[in-house]
Design an enzyme around this catalytic site. Structure first.
Site, PDB file in Angstrom:
ATOM      1  N   LYS A  20       0.846  -1.194   0.000  1.00 16.74           N
ATOM      2  CA  LYS A  20       0.000   0.000   0.000  1.00 16.74           C
ATOM      3  C   LYS A  20       0.880   1.243   0.000  1.00 16.74           C
ATOM      4  O   LYS A  20       1.542   1.539   0.982  1.00 16.74           O
ATOM      5  CB  LYS A  20      -0.921   0.045   1.221  1.00 16.74           C
ATOM      6  CG  LYS A  20      -1.994   1.150   1.068  1.00 16.74           C
ATOM      7  CD  LYS A  20      -2.600   1.601   2.365  1.00 16.74           C
ATOM      8  CE  LYS A  20      -1.831   2.715   3.039  1.00 16.74           C
ATOM      9  NZ  LYS A  20      -1.862   4.020   2.302  1.00 16.74           N
ATOM     10  N   GLY A  23       7.229   4.667   8.273  1.00 15.43           N
ATOM     11  CA  GLY A  23       6.348   5.806   8.494  1.00 15.43           C
ATOM     12  C   GLY A  23       6.541   6.377   9.884  1.00 15.43           C
ATOM     13  O   GLY A  23       7.606   6.237  10.493  1.00 15.43           O
ATOM     14  N   SER A  24       5.487   6.984  10.395  1.00 15.19           N
ATOM     15  CA  SER A  24       5.588   7.680  11.680  1.00 15.19           C
ATOM     16  C   SER A  24       5.651   6.708  12.851  1.00 15.19           C
ATOM     17  O   SER A  24       5.133   5.591  12.779  1.00 15.19           O
ATOM     18  CB  SER A  24       4.396   8.620  11.865  1.00 15.19           C
ATOM     19  OG  SER A  24       3.226   7.879  12.134  1.00 15.19           O
ATOM     20  N   THR A  25       6.267   7.172  13.927  1.00 11.59           N
ATOM     21  CA  THR A  25       6.364   6.346  15.137  1.00 11.59           C
ATOM     22  C   THR A  25       4.993   6.049  15.717  1.00 11.59           C
ATOM     23  O   THR A  25       4.736   4.940  16.190  1.00 11.59           O
ATOM     24  CB  THR A  25       7.262   7.054  16.173  1.00 11.59           C
ATOM     25  OG1 THR A  25       8.598   7.123  15.643  1.00 11.59           O
ATOM     26  CG2 THR A  25       7.301   6.306  17.486  1.00 11.59           C
ATOM     27  N   GLY A  77       3.475   3.348  13.746  1.00 12.49           N
ATOM     28  CA  GLY A  77       4.262   2.137  14.011  1.00 12.49           C
ATOM     29  C   GLY A  77       3.858   1.464  15.312  1.00 12.49           C
ATOM     30  O   GLY A  77       3.774   0.233  15.402  1.00 12.49           O
ATOM     31  N   CYS A 117      13.366  10.546   7.221  1.00 11.65           N
ATOM     32  CA  CYS A 117      13.326  10.018   8.587  1.00 11.65           C
ATOM     33  C   CYS A 117      14.694  10.081   9.258  1.00 11.65           C
ATOM     34  O   CYS A 117      14.794  10.233  10.471  1.00 11.65           O
ATOM     35  CB  CYS A 117      12.787   8.590   8.588  1.00 11.65           C
ATOM     36  SG  CYS A 117      13.628   7.506   7.436  1.00 11.65           S
ATOM     37  N   GLU A 130      10.000  15.178  15.979  1.00 12.66           N
ATOM     38  CA  GLU A 130      10.363  15.102  14.566  1.00 12.66           C
ATOM     39  C   GLU A 130       9.509  16.093  13.783  1.00 12.66           C
ATOM     40  O   GLU A 130       8.292  15.966  13.724  1.00 12.66           O
ATOM     41  CB  GLU A 130      10.154  13.686  14.030  1.00 12.66           C
ATOM     42  CG  GLU A 130      10.615  13.536  12.596  1.00 12.66           C
ATOM     43  CD  GLU A 130      10.412  12.130  12.052  1.00 12.66           C
ATOM     44  OE1 GLU A 130      11.255  11.675  11.267  1.00 12.66           O
ATOM     45  OE2 GLU A 130       9.405  11.492  12.409  1.00 12.66           O
TER      46      GLU A 130
END
Length: 477
Positions: free
Chosen positions: A184, A236-238, A241, A292, A389
């Site tokens: 995806k 991707g983002s924490t 995640g 990242c 971030e």
């Protein structure tokens, strides 16, 4: 500052890429509409122009794609490794042949400068497929047992900052090991993944081995949670995640996560200043800071801080912001209005908390999503801009006196993805790098990648490695 000379526009032609008005998802070797008929628009960040309308995957489409991948898994995994490698070599060569077309497409859909897609992204995409094609018939020598087996169906979710490169990082090792894939892409950058689906057909890849499902977070969540997916890979983002880790907990799915970062770029007093400044600029302003592993925290030894900052500001004054298709452009567009709003909010928080803001002098275009290169001085560890971030062209500058203080400040973060060390002393590089809790430490350079070198993080930057021999482990039983 007076400019010594001006650059005439040098636009790359859009005519090399033919973007259709609409695209379906790619399932079982065919492009098809979503089961519920939903679509969404892909927009060019630099102009806000609608590039195309794309089928939006839902749960039923995830079921269909996973079933196709499962059917294809038996025959694909039964192929000799050398035969699988031939398909990967073919894909790599087609990517090279179509690299100009793909670079223009990526720039239009993502907003990054054509110089970056042409000279960095596309060569690395092809290199990853070439590299893992070479591993396909040598898995028994990779150090994971004499006869390692593929896992099955891999569900892969990738971000918008390097759409085609992240696809290559995920798909190439999965196919080399004998797995099949449902991928995806991010909702803001689906087009290059759909062009890659066409490359799979052009390469004669068997139907169902690779499936591409453009869509939003609901499609990604359905893919991650699907009971017939054996392996989940996410970049991707924490925050997302962590949600994925919770969803996979208690199942027998294998999981790798490559998440956020707040990389420290450490400049010692003996570093070559001009070289370090180029590394600082590349570390945080490459891809508008939407990286990242960006070097978003600059740690400069106190005795050279003024000299480094003066040189850095002078260099930032020469960066060219504007049309990403212009070959002279250094800074392109931010990927989406949502991302621009987050960058703006965090920069305003930096000012509100007392840090001193400096913005490069440049004119922002009237349409699209833009943020001028910005740095903050007077930053402390307590500032949000030093802890969170930002994922944009914003640099936080801190100082240190001793190597021990530099290491302590660099490690004082929940993240652990990347770091850089700038010094003329090899012994200092080794001593400092050994104490930094970061998955990748660059010495006198930054943001250098090679498919043979593993990449990944510690702490809230995720776990598992992508690239290199290590990148095979996540896809082998």
């Amino acid at each position: 500052m007076t400019k010594l000379f001006e650059y005439a526009p040098a636009p790359e032609s859009r005519s090399v890429v033919d973007i259709a008005p609409s695209y379906g998802m790619f399932v079982d070797g065919e492009f098809t509409e979503a089961a519920d008929g939903r679509v969404f628009k892909s927009v060019a960040p630099a102009t806000e122009e609608v590039l195309s309308e794309v089928a939006r995957a839902g749960e039923a489409d995830v079921d269909r794609a996973v079933a196709a991948a499962r059917r294809a898994f038996g025959p694909w995994s039964a192929l000799p490794g050398a035969e699988r490698g031939k398909y990967l070599f073919r894909i790599a060569r087609i990517i090279q042949e179509r690299s100009r077309e793909l670079a223009v497409l990526e720039t239009l859909d993502n907003g990054k400068p054509i110089r970056e897609t042409r000279d960095a992204d596309l060569p690395l995409v092809a290199a990853h497929f070439f590299y893992y094609a070479g591993w396909a018939d040598k898995l028994g020598y990779a150090g994971f047992g004499a006869d390692p087996k593929p896992l099955g169906v891999a569900g892969q979710v990738i971000p918008w900052n390097f759409p085609l490169l992240m696809l290559a990082w995920k798909i190439a090792p999965a196919l080399a090991c004998g797995n099949t894939v449902v991928l995806k892409p991010a909702e803001t950058t689906p087009l290059s993944a759909l062009f890659f689906a066409d490359i799979c057909r052009q390469a004669g890849l068997p139907a169902g081995v690779v499936n591409i499902l453009p869509g939003y977070g609901d499609a990604g969540a359905a893919l991650v949670a699907h009971p017939d997916v054996d392996k989940v890979a996410f970049t991707g983002s924490t925050a997302v995640g962590k949600e994925i880790a919770r969803a996979v907990a208690g199942t027998d799915k294998r999981l790798t996560l490559e998440l956020g970062g707040k990389g420290a770029n450490i400049v010692f007093d003996d570093a070559p200043v001009d070289q370090a400044v180029e590394g600082i600029v590349g570390g945080i302003f490459f891809n508008q800071g939407q990286v990242c592993c960006a070097g978003s925290r600059l740690l400069v030894q106190e005795s050279v801080a003024d000299e480094v900052l003066e040189s850095l500001k002078r260099r930032l004054g020469t960066l060219r912001l504007g049309d990403p298709l212009d070959k002279n452009t250094d800074i392109g567009a931010v990927n989406s209005p949502e991302q621009l709003a987050r960058i703006t909010e965090l920069a305003e928080a930096g000012e509100a908390e007392g840090a001193e803001r400096w913005t490069a002098p440049c004119e922002l275009p009237g349409s699209g999503y833009w943020f001028a290169p910005t740095l903050f001085t007077g930053v402390t560890q307590a500032h949000r801009i030093a802890r969170e971030e930002i994922f944009g062209p914003v640099l936080s500058v801190l100082t240190f006196r001793t190597p021990a203080e530099a290491v302590a400040k660099a490690n004082n973060t929940p993240y652990g993805l990347s770091a850089g060390v700038w010094t003329e002393k090899g012994s200092r590089i080794l001593a400092v790098a050994d104490r930094l809790r970061a998955g990748v430490v660059w010495a006198n350079t930054f943001n250098k990648f090679d498919p043979a070198s593993p990449f990944g993080g510690y702490k809230e930057s995720g776990f598992g490695r992508e690239g290199g021999r290590h990148g095979l482990e996540a896809y082998l039983r």
